[in-house]
Motif scaffolding. Structure first.
Motif, PDB file in Angstrom:
ATOM      1  N   LEU A 151       0.578  -1.079   0.081  1.00 42.67           N
ATOM      2  CA  LEU A 151       0.177   0.038  -0.158  1.00 42.67           C
ATOM      3  C   LEU A 151       0.495   0.621  -0.228  1.00 42.67           C
ATOM      4  N   PRO A 152       2.350   1.326   1.031  1.00 51.11           N
ATOM      5  CA  PRO A 152       2.035   2.912   0.607  1.00 51.11           C
ATOM      6  C   PRO A 152       3.369   2.786  -0.827  1.00 51.11           C
ATOM      7  N   ALA A 153       3.841   2.125  -1.100  1.00 51.04           N
ATOM      8  CA  ALA A 153       4.092   1.945  -2.464  1.00 51.04           C
ATOM      9  C   ALA A 153       2.673   1.947  -3.892  1.00 51.04           C
ATOM     10  N   ALA A 154       1.721   1.403  -3.689  1.00 52.61           N
ATOM     11  CA  ALA A 154       1.057   2.066  -4.090  1.00 52.61           C
ATOM     12  C   ALA A 154       0.310   3.524  -4.219  1.00 52.61           C
ATOM     13  N   GLU A 233      10.145  12.239  10.358  1.00 51.97           N
ATOM     14  CA  GLU A 233      11.108  11.717   9.118  1.00 51.97           C
ATOM     15  C   GLU A 233      11.577  10.111   8.628  1.00 51.97           C
ATOM     16  N   LEU A 234      11.484   9.883   9.827  1.00 54.95           N
ATOM     17  CA  LEU A 234      11.623   8.267   8.953  1.00 54.95           C
ATOM     18  C   LEU A 234      11.102   8.247   8.138  1.00 54.95           C
ATOM     19  N   ILE A 235       9.036   8.216   8.026  1.00 57.84           N
ATOM     20  CA  ILE A 235       8.806   7.854   7.334  1.00 57.84           C
ATOM     21  C   ILE A 235       9.151   8.413   5.567  1.00 57.84           C
ATOM     22  N   GLU A 236       9.419   9.375   5.945  1.00 61.76           N
ATOM     23  CA  GLU A 236      10.104  11.226   4.733  1.00 61.76           C
ATOM     24  C   GLU A 236      11.331   9.930   4.218  1.00 61.76           C
ATOM     25  N   MET A 237      11.641   9.482   5.016  1.00 62.08           N
ATOM     26  CA  MET A 237      12.861   8.997   3.673  1.00 62.08           C
ATOM     27  C   MET A 237      13.152   7.421   3.766  1.00 62.08           C
TER      28      MET A 237
END
Length: 251
Positions: A151-154, A233-237
């Motif tokens: 899902l995140p990549a989608a 910030e980890l999620i952003e990266m």
């Protein structure tokens, strides 16, 4: 049976196959056609309100396009396209988790499987989401993935302009490095993430010292102006790295 009778029988079978294929195509395209699902259910001998899955494969599998196959008690309807193949599966009470191993017997992928469609009317939406799942497979990879596992990549591939902006804003300085240097930092971050944030376990996977992993991660933080210890910030990266990999994989 005479030759002419056999020929007529074969012609009728071919026309029937073409008609059924056209009905399935109409469902996959999500056409708003009154009575379509009823006609398709009769023509394809399928329940109008059954459970279905759709897979989109970048490379076609074995067997003629349009074939109906059975495996492990499941029925597979194949529709060929120019550069991919669409497979509709009558699931019954089975879970979509069983599909990837079955599909990979004839096609290694890449491919994507959409969520379960409740009824023939849902095949169009399921097909679009299966296409999205396929797009989450980086170029050069194989394997067949489920949308619910990506899902995140989608989200990233469904918004290419925002994904490109995310890559530029977050990873700009990292992308300016020499390819080998950049790949080293990316591999280190990947290993660290896969090891649940354990530098020691990541070091074992990378065949280096724990301090080497920590030094590389600190360098990555300096380059991106983001801290791996701050969840947002980890999620952003992580998302930026996924977006970059989907559009410009490492050599």
């Amino acid at each position: 049976m005479s030759g002419s009778a056999a020929g007529r029988s074969e012609e009728m079978r071919r026309r029937g196959d073409e008609r059924d294929g056209a009905l399935l195509d109409a469902l996959l395209e999500g056409r708003d056609d009154p009575g379509l699902t009823v006609r398709a259910a009769c023509g394809l001998d399928l329940p109008e309100q059954g459970r279905y899955a759709v897979a989109v494969l970048r490379a076609g599998g074995d067997g003629p396009p349009g074939a109906v196959m059975e495996a492990e008690g499941l029925r597979f309807f194949r529709r060929g396209r120019t550069d991919r193949e669409i497979v509709v599966v009558a699931l019954g009470d089975r879970d979509t988790a069983v599909l990837a191993p079955l599909l990979e017997r004839s096609c290694p992928g890449p491919g994507g499987i959409g969520p379960v469609a409740d009824g023939l009317a849902g095949l169009g939406a399921a097909c679009r989401l299966a296409e999205l799942a396929l797009l989450t497979c980086p170029p050069g990879t194989t394997g067949i993935v489920r949308l619910e596992d990506r899902l995140p990549a989608a989200l990233l591939v469904s918004q290419p302009e925002l994904s490109a902006r995310l890559v530029s804003d977050v990873l700009g300085p990292l992308l300016a490095l020499a390819p080998a240097d950049r790949a080293l930092l990316v591999r280190t971050l990947d290993a660290w993430l896969e090891c649940g944030g354990s530098a020691g376990r990541a070091a074992g996977r990378l065949y280096c010292h724990r301090n080497t992993v920590l030094n590389r991660l600190r360098r990555l933080e300096r380059l991106t102006s983001r801290s791996l210890s701050r969840p947002r910030e980890l999620i952003e990266m992580t998302l930026a790295l996924d977006a970059f990999r989907l559009t410009a994989p490492q050599p």
